[in-house]
Design a protein around this motif. Structure first.
Motif, PDB file in Angstrom:
ATOM      1  N   ILE B  80       0.973  -1.176  -0.084  1.00  0.00           N
ATOM      2  CA  ILE B  80      -0.064  -0.028  -0.158  1.00  0.00           C
ATOM      3  C   ILE B  80       0.998   1.252   0.149  1.00  0.00           C
ATOM      4  O   ILE B  80       0.487   2.297  -0.556  1.00  0.00           O
ATOM      5  N   ALA B  82       3.676   1.472  -1.749  1.00  0.00           N
ATOM      6  CA  ALA B  82       4.087   1.571  -2.990  1.00  0.00           C
ATOM      7  C   ALA B  82       2.905   2.283  -3.683  1.00  0.00           C
ATOM      8  O   ALA B  82       2.944   3.079  -4.737  1.00  0.00           O
ATOM      9  N   LEU B  83       1.625   1.794  -3.549  1.00  0.00           N
ATOM     10  CA  LEU B  83       0.378   2.348  -4.134  1.00  0.00           C
ATOM     11  C   LEU B  83       0.365   4.080  -4.068  1.00  0.00           C
ATOM     12  O   LEU B  83      -0.001   4.802  -4.751  1.00  0.00           O
ATOM     13  N   LEU B  86       2.370   6.043  -5.927  1.00  0.00           N
ATOM     14  CA  LEU B  86       2.117   6.266  -7.024  1.00  0.00           C
ATOM     15  C   LEU B  86       0.728   6.968  -7.420  1.00  0.00           C
ATOM     16  O   LEU B  86       0.894   7.855  -8.087  1.00  0.00           O
TER      17      LEU B  86
END
Lengths: 485, 100
Positions: B80, B82-83, B86
């Motif tokens: 999460i 990493a998400l 982005l």
């Protein structure tokens, strides 16, 4: 428990050490070492396979080691070698792909090894504790692998979706395990089977436990109605990871499925069979129908893999000796034909996510006749057309259902195989009958390792299709371990 | 007298709450909490049965589940993060690139 009990466990211990070593080697070699690292990883798989042959064989008949945690039997050896071969092929296929990407290869290779270790434990687990730990080792490595391209939104999204539903399935599985433990007072597969054979009391906690464990396993093999994670995870993941999660983990999940439902829970067959019947029929129907409208090849292969899980489930519904070995054979055949098909997807994927659409295959036969012919073989095999292996696999599974008296299930599966021809042949039609668009698509990836691995898959797919007897013989020797028949 | 069945009913309630939470909530952190609820429902069962049956293997299983759940949460938080980097979101409904 003496120290000598650890000796049959040496292949797994070696693989764990090799995985950690690869993590360190990956740091020191960096991105340029992609090919060296995957050679190292494949080398350690090979050493581990030799160790299985040397010390992991059931020399004195099937028995358990480490306090009844793991089986040493031919069934375990069969699935261990199958998943290790699948991982080895994926590692060699992915070396060039990782070289072209901007991500480091060390962790990738190490994660594949850790997942393989988990699958080996799933193949040999003799206790719900060891089966659960093996399953989670595999699943946790898979979540990270799907999200490996961490700067790509698709990869991330696929990983998050896969994680949420995968973790839910593990939760359902352990809750089922806890209920079974409450009803029977043991986590050992042999003792569970013995207890179920003796008592025939209607016990709702026991039945609920078995059904919940079944739901958890249906999640892991991507069967309807627990398949929702599959298309997104398959499409979002880097293509070698998609190839990996579609074969090895599926084979390992079926190994655990067989151990549990045709091994430990077999006396309760009448209770859970209807659930599996419905799941198998729904999976075969939904997987094939949903694949019809997919334009993305990875997504189409995701639905196709759902359908194939449905075909294999039919063997479990049959619940007979033939059902057992036909699933074992089917998993081997499926592994090679699916890996081969994904090999071509990797080959066409020159950069990022390009080359994933069905229309990208237009005119391929004119430009690259060899590639088109290879893809044709895998499409024929996945659709189940003789003389390929896919035909033999389906033949065995369907006849096991007929033999057990489940003719309607076999009829549904045959009709749906005919439907599957449509979407597999869409690719064939694009390759052979359409001209490529005016702008020449990017050149194919030149990678000798990838070519060699696809060659291996073509060979196995055709060889088993023409002469399946040896594989059937090996699978039949593996099934005795489960105490069926 | 509290019997084993009381524990099963309590754990069943926790389990169902966890499953509903996981399906209804779209915030990833809440989803992780629901997951913990499911795992701990199983742990509660295992420990209660282990106590009733006078058999240790249930408690051993519970220790393994706690360990694995910790690893699972660590990986979930990693994904999460990493998400979030982005897309600046921890809401699962905002992650909807792929359809069909």
């Amino acid at each position: 428990m003496s120290l000598s009990q650890f000796i049959p466990f040496l292949p797994e211990i070696f693989l764990a050490v090799a995985g950690f070593t690869l993590l360190l080697a990956g740091i020191s070699l960096g991105k340029r070492g992609a090919r060296t690292l995957s050679l190292l990883a494949v080398g350690s798989l090979a050493v581990s396979a030799v160790l299985i042959w040397a010390v992991g064989r059931p020399a004195g008949g099937p028995h358990t080691i480490l306090g009844g945690m793991l089986f040493v039997d031919t069934f375990a050896v069969y699935f261990k070698l199958l998943t290790m071969t699948a991982s080895g092929i994926v590692l060699l296929m992915s070396a060039g792909y990782l070289e072209r990407s901007e991500y480091s290869p060390g962790e990738f290779d190490a994660l594949i090894l850790f997942a393989t270790l988990g699958m080996m434990i799933m193949a040999s687990g003799a206790n719900l504790v060891s089966l659960y730990v093996g399953l989670e080792l595999m699943a946790l490595s898979q979540y990270v692998l799907v999200g490996y391209f961490k700067l790509e939104l698709k990869s991330n999204e696929g990983a998050v979706k896969y994680f949420v539903l995968g973790a839910l399935s593990s939760g359902i599985l352990v809750y089922g395990i806890s209920l079974i433990y409450g009803a029977l007072g043991t986590l050992d597969l042999g003792e569970i089977r013995a207890a179920l054979t003796v008592t025939h009391t209607a016990n709702w906690t026991l039945n609920l436990g078995i059904i919940l464990v079944g739901f958890g396993m249906l999640f892991k093999v991507a069967a309807v109605p627990f398949h929702v994670w599959t298309p997104d995870a398959y499409e979002g993941a880097p293509t070698p990871v998609t190839a990996f999660i579609s074969v090895g983990p599926k084979a390992a999940a079926f190994a655990m499925f067989l151990r549990l439902f045709l091994g430990a829970f077999h006396p309760e067959l009448a209770q859970w069979r209807i659930v599996m019947w419905v799941a198998a029929a729904a999976t075969v129907i939904y997987g094939n129908i949903a694949a019809l409208t997919q334009d993305n090849v990875k997504r189409m292969l995701a639905y196709s893999s759902i359908a194939h899980a449905g075909y294999a489930l039919i063997g479990i519904v049959a619940g007979t000796v033939m059902g057992l070995w036909s699933v074992m054979v089917y998993m081997l055949i499926y592994t090679f034909m699916n890996l081969g098909a994904f090999g071509f997807v990797i080959m066409l994927e020159t950069r990022g996510y390009a080359g994933e659409l069905v229309s990208d295959y237009a005119g391929l036969a004119k430009r690259h006749p060899g590639v088109a012919a290879g893809m044709l073989i895998f499409m024929l095999s996945l659709a189940g057309i003789p003389p390929t292996a896919g035909f033999m696999g389906k033949l065995y599974v369907f006849s096991s259902a007929v033999e057990a008296g489940y003719v309607w299930l076999a009829v549904i599966a045959v009709i749906m195989s005919a439907v599957s021809l449509y979407y597999y042949f869409r690719i064939v039609v694009e390759m052979y009958l359409k001209d490529g668009e005016a702008d020449e698509p990017a050149a194919l990836v030149q990678d000798r390792w990838l070519d060699a691995m696809i060659g291996v898959c073509v060979f196995v797919t055709l060889a088993i299709g023409v002469y399946p007897a040896p594989v059937v013989g090996i699978a039949q020797s593996g099934m005795h371990a489960l105490g069926l028949g | 007298m509290i019997g084993a069945m009381h524990y099963v009913i309590l754990s069943l309630i926790l389990f169902v709450l966890g499953v509903i939470g996981l399906m209804v909530r779209r915030n990833f952190i809440t989803v992780l909490m629901s997951l913990e609820l499911i795992f701990n429902a199983a742990n509660l069962n295992l420990i209660a049965f282990s106590d009733r049956l006078g058999n240790l293997s249930g408690q051993i299983m519970a220790i393994f589940i706690i360990t694995v759940a910790a690893a699972e949460a660590a990986i979930g938080l990693g994904l999460i993060i990493a998400l979030e980097r982005l897309k600046r979101t921890v809401n699962l409904d905002d992650a909807n690139e792929m359809r069909g």
